[in-house]
Design a protein around this motif. Structure first.
Motif, PDB file in Angstrom:
ATOM      1  N   PHE A 168       0.710  -1.033  -0.058  1.00  0.00           N
ATOM      2  CA  PHE A 168      -0.082   0.111   0.019  1.00  0.00           C
ATOM      3  C   PHE A 168       1.049   1.535   0.175  1.00  0.00           C
ATOM      4  CE2 PHE A 168      -2.173   3.357   2.571  1.00  0.00           C
ATOM      5  CZ  PHE A 168      -3.562   3.563   1.658  1.00  0.00           C
ATOM      6  N   ASN A 169       0.715   2.120  -0.899  1.00  0.00           N
ATOM      7  CA  ASN A 169       1.536   3.323  -1.144  1.00  0.00           C
ATOM      8  C   ASN A 169       0.337   4.502  -0.825  1.00  0.00           C
ATOM      9  OD1 ASN A 169       4.255   2.310  -2.293  1.00  0.00           O
ATOM     10  ND2 ASN A 169       2.523   1.030  -3.082  1.00  0.00           N
ATOM     11  N   LEU A 170       0.801   5.525  -0.248  1.00  0.00           N
ATOM     12  CA  LEU A 170      -0.189   6.682   0.340  1.00  0.00           C
ATOM     13  C   LEU A 170       0.380   7.933  -0.543  1.00  0.00           C
ATOM     14  CD1 LEU A 170      -2.506   7.754   1.503  1.00  0.00           C
ATOM     15  CD2 LEU A 170      -1.101   8.281   3.519  1.00  0.00           C
ATOM     16  N   VAL A 171      -0.449   8.646  -1.036  1.00  0.00           N
ATOM     17  CA  VAL A 171      -0.192   9.938  -1.665  1.00  0.00           C
ATOM     18  C   VAL A 171      -1.044  10.744  -0.862  1.00  0.00           C
ATOM     19  CG1 VAL A 171      -0.111  11.365  -3.641  1.00  0.00           C
ATOM     20  CG2 VAL A 171       0.508   9.085  -3.877  1.00  0.00           C
ATOM     21  N   GLY A 172      -0.460  11.433   0.033  1.00  0.00           N
ATOM     22  CA  GLY A 172      -1.267  12.206   1.018  1.00  0.00           C
ATOM     23  C   GLY A 172      -1.819  13.576   0.202  1.00  0.00           C
ATOM     24  N   SER A 173      -3.028  14.223   1.153  1.00  0.00           N
ATOM     25  CA  SER A 173      -3.419  15.354   0.641  1.00  0.00           C
ATOM     26  C   SER A 173      -2.519  16.313   0.654  1.00  0.00           C
ATOM     27  CB  SER A 173      -4.942  15.557   1.202  1.00  0.00           C
ATOM     28  OG  SER A 173      -5.512  16.659   0.981  1.00  0.00           O
ATOM     29  N   SER A 174      -2.596  17.497  -0.194  1.00  0.00           N
ATOM     30  CA  SER A 174      -1.893  18.533  -0.047  1.00  0.00           C
ATOM     31  C   SER A 174      -2.621  19.927  -0.480  1.00  0.00           C
ATOM     32  CB  SER A 174      -0.644  18.357  -0.859  1.00  0.00           C
ATOM     33  OG  SER A 174       0.078  19.512  -1.168  1.00  0.00           O
ATOM     34  N   GLU A 175      -2.137  20.992  -0.036  1.00  0.00           N
ATOM     35  CA  GLU A 175      -2.971  22.311  -0.413  1.00  0.00           C
ATOM     36  C   GLU A 175      -2.485  22.591  -1.873  1.00  0.00           C
ATOM     37  OE1 GLU A 175      -2.273  24.986   2.610  1.00  0.00           O
ATOM     38  OE2 GLU A 175      -3.175  23.903   4.059  1.00  0.00           O
ATOM     39  N   SER A 176      -1.277  22.187  -2.167  1.00  0.00           N
ATOM     40  CA  SER A 176      -0.873  22.338  -3.588  1.00  0.00           C
ATOM     41  C   SER A 176      -1.023  21.044  -4.433  1.00  0.00           C
ATOM     42  CB  SER A 176       0.718  22.731  -3.741  1.00  0.00           C
ATOM     43  OG  SER A 176       1.274  22.632  -5.013  1.00  0.00           O
ATOM     44  N   PHE A 177      -2.091  21.317  -5.334  1.00  0.00           N
ATOM     45  CA  PHE A 177      -2.391  20.123  -6.134  1.00  0.00           C
ATOM     46  C   PHE A 177      -1.373  19.542  -7.165  1.00  0.00           C
ATOM     47  CE2 PHE A 177      -4.627  18.209 -10.081  1.00  0.00           C
ATOM     48  CZ  PHE A 177      -5.304  17.352  -9.417  1.00  0.00           C
ATOM     49  N   ILE A 178      -0.601  20.622  -7.697  1.00  0.00           N
ATOM     50  CA  ILE A 178       0.430  20.215  -8.708  1.00  0.00           C
ATOM     51  C   ILE A 178       1.515  19.445  -7.933  1.00  0.00           C
ATOM     52  CG2 ILE A 178       2.423  21.380  -9.922  1.00  0.00           C
ATOM     53  CD1 ILE A 178       0.474  23.826 -10.741  1.00  0.00           C
ATOM     54  N   ARG A 179       2.025  19.975  -6.656  1.00  0.00           N
ATOM     55  CA  ARG A 179       2.946  19.214  -5.946  1.00  0.00           C
ATOM     56  C   ARG A 179       2.276  17.701  -5.622  1.00  0.00           C
ATOM     57  NH1 ARG A 179       4.412  24.138  -3.270  1.00  0.00           N
ATOM     58  NH2 ARG A 179       3.139  23.890  -1.541  1.00  0.00           N
ATOM     59  N   LYS A 180       1.198  17.696  -5.112  1.00  0.00           N
ATOM     60  CA  LYS A 180       0.501  16.322  -5.058  1.00  0.00           C
ATOM     61  C   LYS A 180       0.541  15.358  -6.135  1.00  0.00           C
ATOM     62  CE  LYS A 180      -3.605  13.950  -3.564  1.00  0.00           C
ATOM     63  NZ  LYS A 180      -4.906  14.000  -3.139  1.00  0.00           N
ATOM     64  N   VAL A 181       0.156  16.101  -7.296  1.00  0.00           N
ATOM     65  CA  VAL A 181       0.017  15.215  -8.382  1.00  0.00           C
ATOM     66  C   VAL A 181       1.520  14.767  -8.863  1.00  0.00           C
ATOM     67  CG1 VAL A 181      -0.584  15.162 -10.976  1.00  0.00           C
ATOM     68  CG2 VAL A 181      -1.954  15.978  -9.411  1.00  0.00           C
ATOM     69  N   MET A 182       2.536  15.408  -8.804  1.00  0.00           N
ATOM     70  CA  MET A 182       3.883  15.138  -8.912  1.00  0.00           C
ATOM     71  C   MET A 182       4.519  14.182  -8.139  1.00  0.00           C
ATOM     72  SD  MET A 182       4.391  16.945 -11.565  1.00  0.00           S
ATOM     73  CE  MET A 182       6.058  16.156 -11.937  1.00  0.00           C
ATOM     74  N   PHE A 183       4.188  14.304  -6.760  1.00  0.00           N
ATOM     75  CA  PHE A 183       4.432  13.135  -5.834  1.00  0.00           C
ATOM     76  C   PHE A 183       3.781  11.826  -6.343  1.00  0.00           C
ATOM     77  CE2 PHE A 183       3.631  10.648  -2.037  1.00  0.00           C
ATOM     78  CZ  PHE A 183       5.077  10.714  -1.622  1.00  0.00           C
ATOM     79  N   GLY A 184       2.302  11.941  -6.441  1.00  0.00           N
ATOM     80  CA  GLY A 184       1.799  10.891  -7.021  1.00  0.00           C
ATOM     81  C   GLY A 184       2.267  10.229  -8.082  1.00  0.00           C
ATOM     82  N   ILE A 185       2.901  11.031  -9.127  1.00  0.00           N
ATOM     83  CA  ILE A 185       3.434  10.502 -10.413  1.00  0.00           C
ATOM     84  C   ILE A 185       4.892   9.758 -10.032  1.00  0.00           C
ATOM     85  CG2 ILE A 185       4.683  11.040 -12.487  1.00  0.00           C
ATOM     86  CD1 ILE A 185       2.509  13.202 -12.612  1.00  0.00           C
ATOM     87  N   MET A 186       5.446  10.359  -8.994  1.00  0.00           N
ATOM     88  CA  MET A 186       6.935   9.733  -8.521  1.00  0.00           C
ATOM     89  C   MET A 186       6.643   8.487  -7.910  1.00  0.00           C
ATOM     90  SD  MET A 186       9.516  12.798  -7.484  1.00  0.00           S
ATOM     91  CE  MET A 186       8.585  12.851  -5.835  1.00  0.00           C
ATOM     92  N   THR A 187       5.380   8.560  -7.132  1.00  0.00           N
ATOM     93  CA  THR A 187       5.002   7.153  -6.495  1.00  0.00           C
ATOM     94  C   THR A 187       4.712   6.058  -7.448  1.00  0.00           C
ATOM     95  OG1 THR A 187       4.291   8.488  -4.649  1.00  0.00           O
ATOM     96  CG2 THR A 187       3.465   6.301  -4.716  1.00  0.00           C
TER      97      THR A 187
END
Length: 196
Positions: A168-187
């Motif tokens: 299980f890999n978590l991509v946590g919520s973030s106030e910056s949608f762009i940073r979150k999506v970028m972290f999600g892509i890296m994950t």
């Protein structure tokens, strides 16, 4: 083809408005020809003329249809692209968060177990809903009708289900949608890298 040599299957899931669809679109472009994707079965059903319902009998029938369509779509993509890693936009257990009865009733109705469904997926990448950070979850998806509070409730139910998966890999919520999506892509890239 021997099942041991088959490329893997990864589910991308999470609460409404989590950014998974945006991340999936970018990943599909980046890994074109190396991955095959499975579209979200609920979106296919609800955008195809079936209306959402609050009636428990209708809800059960809808979730059973979504569950079976999800499995069949995954099997179609596996057969069509045996050499590709499969990325699934949601998985078979997502329906459990929408099921209007007990967990046992869900598994009895679907003629399966939690362990059997977990075994379908080698990894789970969970995108928390943006509503957890107080962000608006409105999008261009016409079938999305959840409020921010409903999105958080669904997110909590989905996380409780999927977090039991051994990868299980978590991509946590973030106030910056762009940073979150970028972290999600890296994950996603890191998980894909485990199986290439």
């Amino acid at each position: 083809m021997n099942i041991v040599n088959m490329k893997k299957r990864i589910v991308i899931t999470g609460g409404p408005g989590g950014g998974k669809t945006t991340a999936l679109d970018l990943i599909r472009r980046e890994f074109s020809g190396k991955i095959a994707s499975v579209p979200e079965s609920a979106t296919m059903i609800f955008s195809g003329g079936i209306e959402r319902s609050t009636n428990n009998s209708v809800l059960k029938a809808q979730q059973t249809a979504i569950f079976n369509l999800q499995k069949n779509l995954e099997d179609i993509q596996r057969a069509a692209y045996p050499e590709c890693l499969i990325l699934c936009d949601r998985g078979t257990l997502d329906g459990l968060a929408y099921w209007p009865d007990s967990e046992d009733n869900f598994f009895t109705q679907m003629n399966t177990t939690l362990e059997e469904e977990f075994s379908r997926y080698d990894a789970v990448i969970f995108f928390e809903t943006a509503a957890r950070s107080g962000e608006n979850i409105r999008s261009n998806n016409p079938i999305r009708n959840e409020s921010e509070q409903q999105a958080v409730e669904l997110d909590t139910k989905l996380k409780k289900i999927w977090s039991k998966h051994p990868n299980f890999n978590l991509v946590g919520s973030s106030e910056s949608f762009i940073r979150k999506v970028m972290f999600g892509i890296m994950t996603i890239e890191n998980v894909i890298g485990q199986y290439r």
